[in-house]
Write an enzyme that holds these catalytic residues in place. Structure first.
Site, PDB file in Angstrom:
ATOM      1  N   THR A 208      -1.100  91.814  18.816  1.00 48.64           N
ATOM      2  CA  THR A 208      -2.373  91.377  19.392  1.00 48.64           C
ATOM      3  C   THR A 208      -2.244  89.930  19.881  1.00 48.64           C
ATOM      4  O   THR A 208      -1.461  89.168  19.325  1.00 48.64           O
ATOM      5  CB  THR A 208      -3.495  91.360  18.332  1.00 48.64           C
ATOM      6  OG1 THR A 208      -3.101  90.440  17.311  1.00 48.64           O
ATOM      7  CG2 THR A 208      -3.721  92.705  17.712  1.00 48.64           C
ATOM      8  N   ARG A 237       2.007  86.375  17.703  1.00 49.47           N
ATOM      9  CA  ARG A 237       1.863  84.963  17.352  1.00 49.47           C
ATOM     10  C   ARG A 237       1.842  84.874  15.825  1.00 49.47           C
ATOM     11  O   ARG A 237       1.226  85.722  15.163  1.00 49.47           O
ATOM     12  CB  ARG A 237       0.549  84.385  17.901  1.00 49.47           C
ATOM     13  CG  ARG A 237       0.533  84.159  19.393  1.00 49.47           C
ATOM     14  CD  ARG A 237       1.458  83.011  19.808  1.00 49.47           C
ATOM     15  NE  ARG A 237       1.425  82.734  21.244  1.00 49.47           N
ATOM     16  CZ  ARG A 237       2.241  83.278  22.137  1.00 49.47           C
ATOM     17  NH1 ARG A 237       3.179  84.128  21.766  1.00 49.47           N
ATOM     18  NH2 ARG A 237       2.145  82.952  23.417  1.00 49.47           N
ATOM     19  N   GLU A 266       6.076  76.550  14.448  1.00 55.48           N
ATOM     20  CA  GLU A 266       7.308  76.695  15.241  1.00 55.48           C
ATOM     21  C   GLU A 266       7.699  75.349  15.826  1.00 55.48           C
ATOM     22  O   GLU A 266       6.814  74.647  16.329  1.00 55.48           O
ATOM     23  CB  GLU A 266       7.101  77.715  16.356  1.00 55.48           C
ATOM     24  CG  GLU A 266       6.849  79.119  15.810  1.00 55.48           C
ATOM     25  CD  GLU A 266       6.669  80.175  16.903  1.00 55.48           C
ATOM     26  OE1 GLU A 266       6.839  79.838  18.094  1.00 55.48           O
ATOM     27  OE2 GLU A 266       6.350  81.315  16.554  1.00 55.48           O
ATOM     28  N   HIS A 285      11.491  82.873  18.257  1.00 53.71           N
ATOM     29  CA  HIS A 285      10.514  83.181  19.319  1.00 53.71           C
ATOM     30  C   HIS A 285      11.224  83.454  20.657  1.00 53.71           C
ATOM     31  O   HIS A 285      11.087  82.686  21.614  1.00 53.71           O
ATOM     32  CB  HIS A 285       9.507  82.025  19.454  1.00 53.71           C
ATOM     33  CG  HIS A 285       8.230  82.457  20.124  1.00 53.71           C
ATOM     34  ND1 HIS A 285       7.002  81.933  19.826  1.00 53.71           N
ATOM     35  CD2 HIS A 285       7.993  83.380  21.092  1.00 53.71           C
ATOM     36  CE1 HIS A 285       6.070  82.489  20.582  1.00 53.71           C
ATOM     37  NE2 HIS A 285       6.660  83.389  21.358  1.00 53.71           N
TER      38      HIS A 285
HETATM   39  C1  GLV Z   1       5.686  84.433  24.551  1.00 56.08           C
HETATM   40  O1  GLV Z   1       5.451  84.429  23.382  1.00 56.08           O
HETATM   41  C2  GLV Z   1       4.695  84.640  25.556  1.00 56.08           C
HETATM   42  O2  GLV Z   1       3.495  84.613  25.239  1.00 56.08           O
HETATM   43  O3  GLV Z   1       5.075  84.837  26.716  1.00 56.08           O
END
Ligand code: GLV
Length: 307
Positions: A208, A237, A266, A285
């Site tokens: 989400t 996230r 992060e 990430h």
């Molecule tokens: C990466 O996390 C994005 O939102 O593109």
């Protein structure tokens, strides 16, 4: 006179050249994020901003007297205060579509790595521990024909469901604010309320966007409902999950493991207990981080050329 665009995200030379044909650009070349104070001090000089992480809020927009466009080189835009952008009449863009398949591939990497213990056993081999045939203490878990529950059926969720269903013959259900009947029909997947999805899935993927409503959507209560054989995957996230409570659930063996591309902080704190857990796959990430897709995402920045 050419308009001026500040680029605080690293972008390939080819994209910089493309931008230079139409606007004057100033790039921030460090891999560290541009300090907020510096951004606030300089932003009034620019008509466009290409970013990925900078917080775009009233504080920044009130100083950005010349700003017309902010382009986020990301699909998630939780760094944008959308109401503040509307008030200031600055156009905001992000990069949907170009990264969906790439992120879905990575999510399958997390599913496979956590269930088949790929990163853990890679270390086992490289550390010279492979001395004889492996015993059952190193066995993983099947992925094929298991049940995948997807929380958040957006574009990326759909690509994951397609891979799961057609490639791995998994049973797939999803929970989403709105039902996606066409996707259900096309892929043969089902809608489930959150409660049932949490209780029944062998793999749970959170996909989400981060909003006020989804902040800490998954916390201790949700982990307690999951099977103790369940692998929990997050590539959206970090703050969609209460990380402290996830760590507790892993320590208490309420779930079997996790595959994480995102964290509440992060870059992740080197002392974060998750980094010491063999049954947790941790990535920096990198959902969309392939050469091809990052190049495609940067071209989404071309909106700044319309200035
Ligand atoms: C990466 O996390 C994005 O939102 O593109």
């Amino acid at each position: 006179m050419k308009k001026k665009v500040l680029v605080t995200e690293q972008i390939p030379e080819s994209v910089q050249n493309y931008l230079r044909e139409q606007v004057e650009i100033k790039t921030w070349d460090s891999s560290e994020q541009m300090p907020r104070e510096q951004l606030l001090a300089e932003i009034d000089q620019y008509h466009g901003l290409i970013t990925a992480k900078d917080k775009i809020d009233d504080e920044l927009l009130n100083r950005a007297k010349n700003l017309e466009v902010v382009s986020n080189v990301a699909v998630g835009y939780d760094n944008f205060d959308v109401e503040a952008l509307k008030r200031s009449q600055v156009i905001a863009t992000h990069t949907p579509y170009v990264l969906d398949e790439t992120v879905a591939d990575l999510i399958f990497g997390l599913i496979l790595s956590s269930a088949r213990r790929i990163t853990e056993l890679d270390q086992y081999v490289k550390q010279g521990k492979w001395k004889k045939g492996i015993d059952s203490s190193l066995f993983g878990r099947n992925v094929h024909h298991k049940k995948l529950g997807i929380i958040g059926m957006g574009r990326i969720g759909e690509k994951v469901a397609r891979r799961a269903k057609l490639g791995f013959e998994m049973e797939v259900t999803y929970y989403n604010r709105s039902k996606k009947e066409q996707i259900e029909k096309d892929l043969g997947i089902g809608y489930q309320e959150m409660e049932e999805l949490l209780k029944e899935s062998d793999f749970i993927l959170v996909m989400t966007p981060l909003t006020k409503e989804t902040h800490h959507l998954i916390n201790a209560k949700e982990f307690k409902k999951m099977k103790d054989t369940c692998f929990f995957i997050n590539a959206s996230r970090g703050a969609v999950v209460n990380e402290k409570e996830m760590i507790q659930a892993l320590e208490d063996k309420e779930i079997a493991g996790a595959g994480l591309d995102v964290f509440e902080q992060e870059p992740v704190d080197p002392d974060n207990p998750l980094l010491k857990m063999n049954n947790v796959v941790t990535l920096p990430h990198i959902g969309s981080a392939t050469a091809e897709t990052r190049e495609d995402m940067k071209f989404a920045a071309k909106i700044c050329c319309k200035l």
